[in-house]
Write an enzyme that holds these catalytic residues in place. Sequence first.
Site, PDB file in Angstrom:
ATOM      1  N   PRO A 180       0.702  -1.065  -0.243  1.00 37.74           N
ATOM      2  CA  PRO A 180      -0.076   0.100   0.055  1.00 37.74           C
ATOM      3  C   PRO A 180       1.048   1.360  -0.104  1.00 37.74           C
ATOM      4  O   PRO A 180       0.380   2.350  -0.211  1.00 37.74           O
ATOM      5  CB  PRO A 180      -0.783  -0.258   1.150  1.00 37.74           C
TER       6      PRO A 180
ATOM      7  N   THR B 119       0.962  -5.519   2.890  1.00 41.25           N
ATOM      8  CA  THR B 119       2.364  -5.605   3.533  1.00 41.25           C
ATOM      9  C   THR B 119       2.462  -4.484   4.463  1.00 41.25           C
ATOM     10  O   THR B 119       1.760  -3.278   4.232  1.00 41.25           O
ATOM     11  CB  THR B 119       3.547  -5.584   2.681  1.00 41.25           C
TER      12      THR B 119
ATOM     13  N   GLY C 143       2.281  -3.958  -7.302  1.00 39.08           N
ATOM     14  CA  GLY C 143       3.264  -2.736  -7.050  1.00 39.08           C
ATOM     15  C   GLY C 143       4.133  -2.908  -7.875  1.00 39.08           C
ATOM     16  O   GLY C 143       4.172  -3.285  -9.153  1.00 39.08           O
TER      17      GLY C 143
ATOM     18  N   ASP D  47       8.694  -2.965  -9.036  1.00 38.12           N
ATOM     19  CA  ASP D  47       9.630  -4.192  -9.023  1.00 38.12           C
ATOM     20  C   ASP D  47      10.277  -4.669  -7.734  1.00 38.12           C
ATOM     21  O   ASP D  47      10.565  -5.597  -7.405  1.00 38.12           O
ATOM     22  CB  ASP D  47      10.799  -3.647  -9.858  1.00 38.12           C
ATOM     23  N   GLY D  48      10.103  -3.481  -6.591  1.00 35.70           N
ATOM     24  CA  GLY D  48      10.585  -4.060  -5.213  1.00 35.70           C
ATOM     25  C   GLY D  48       9.541  -5.016  -4.545  1.00 35.70           C
ATOM     26  O   GLY D  48      10.103  -5.668  -3.845  1.00 35.70           O
TER      27      GLY D  48
ATOM     28  N   THR E 199       6.310   2.416  -8.501  1.00 30.31           N
ATOM     29  CA  THR E 199       7.223   3.382  -9.072  1.00 30.31           C
ATOM     30  C   THR E 199       7.880   2.749 -10.345  1.00 30.31           C
ATOM     31  O   THR E 199       7.687   3.725 -11.223  1.00 30.31           O
ATOM     32  CB  THR E 199       8.313   3.827  -8.241  1.00 30.31           C
TER      33      THR E 199
ATOM     34  N   GLY F 218      16.786  -3.568  -7.828  1.00 31.19           N
ATOM     35  CA  GLY F 218      16.418  -2.431  -7.280  1.00 31.19           C
ATOM     36  C   GLY F 218      16.813  -2.142  -5.687  1.00 31.19           C
ATOM     37  O   GLY F 218      16.556  -1.311  -4.863  1.00 31.19           O
ATOM     38  N   GLU F 219      17.069  -3.471  -5.024  1.00 30.85           N
ATOM     39  CA  GLU F 219      17.159  -3.693  -3.665  1.00 30.85           C
ATOM     40  C   GLU F 219      18.632  -3.734  -3.311  1.00 30.85           C
ATOM     41  O   GLU F 219      19.615  -4.416  -3.855  1.00 30.85           O
ATOM     42  CB  GLU F 219      16.497  -4.738  -3.407  1.00 30.85           C
TER      43      GLU F 219
END
EC number: 2.7.-.-
Length: 364
Positions: free
Chosen positions: A60, A93, A118, A120-121, A157, A343-344
């Site tokens: 969210p 989450t 959501g 890519d994360g 995003t 991206g993490e």
Amino acid sequence: MLRSTCCTPLCPFTAKQPSFLRKQQRITSDRFTFRGGGGGDAAAVVSSSGLRDLVFVVNPQGANGRTAKEWKKLLPHLRSRLGKDCNVSELLTSGPSHAIDITREAIRDGADAVIAVGGDGTLHEVVNGFFWEGKPVGYLSGEASRSTALGLIPLGTGSDFARTFGWNNDPCEAVERIARGMRSRIDVGVIDKEGKDLHYFINVADVHLSAKAGFYASKYKKFGNLCYVIGALQAFMGHHNQDMRIRVNGGEWEIYPQVTALCVGNAKYFGGGMKITPNAIPGNGNLEVVVLQNFKWYDFVLKLHKLYNGTHLSVNNVTSRSVQSIEVEEITDSGSIYVQSDGEHLGFLPRKFQVLPGAIDIIS
């Protein structure tokens, strides 16, 4: 937070599928066992009631809260389109890594699919939830024919993974893919540090400048895709190219001087649409490694368009190769060369990257 609902047709979707996803099979009321390989073999599993059990993992907070708003708008469409064929569970989450735990629990409970809602994360966390201590998470009943598929509704995003498949950021299209219920088998990458700290990725992992830029970009996600530009500018401040030691497929160590960035692609795009590993195919049992050497800031300015359209492999100081595994170490041992995946931020070198062929089935 758990909401269970039963969720028929909305908008027809006939988009052409990428060639590496053509071997597909529709989910029916029968059960199939998977037949291995990384080339897109398909199969299906549904619950004993004849309805598919779908778990939607929603972040969210994604896209500065926009994901929650878009998801709320989408729910009536889900109920309308999927009501005759599935049971839907919505799980929100509450913070970092929560999607990993939710996914593992859903798989152990026998979900037919876990769908990341959501960017890519969120997708990255859901993919990591498919594994536990180096092994795939299994249905607790031990039913060999039961397998959970991965799905995606891109509402965050960044939706770089979806670009490889030609998917738009259209939730209506994503719902239609889920309604069709076609599965294709794809590869997953795994990263480890001296045999420990296993971490999985489905899109692109990278080292040095691009990883550092991604680390900074994560702090500016409220600005949307502009966060990648801000992150890159900040990463360039104080950046120095580094000599690295690389070993491919367990062979001899090679020296790569003045590395600016090293990218390991299971799919093609990262950084908000940059086609960094253009030859990557997430179902061919290989990873594509692209190395940029001795780049200066002005090289990126002059060649940025090539990086975005995937024509940079013809540029001097850019090399590409297909691998099953690659180990990367820095020669100076400074402990300051960034590593990230999807991206993490994962820490710093050394790291080993390798492919797990046909590790996950994706709703396509």
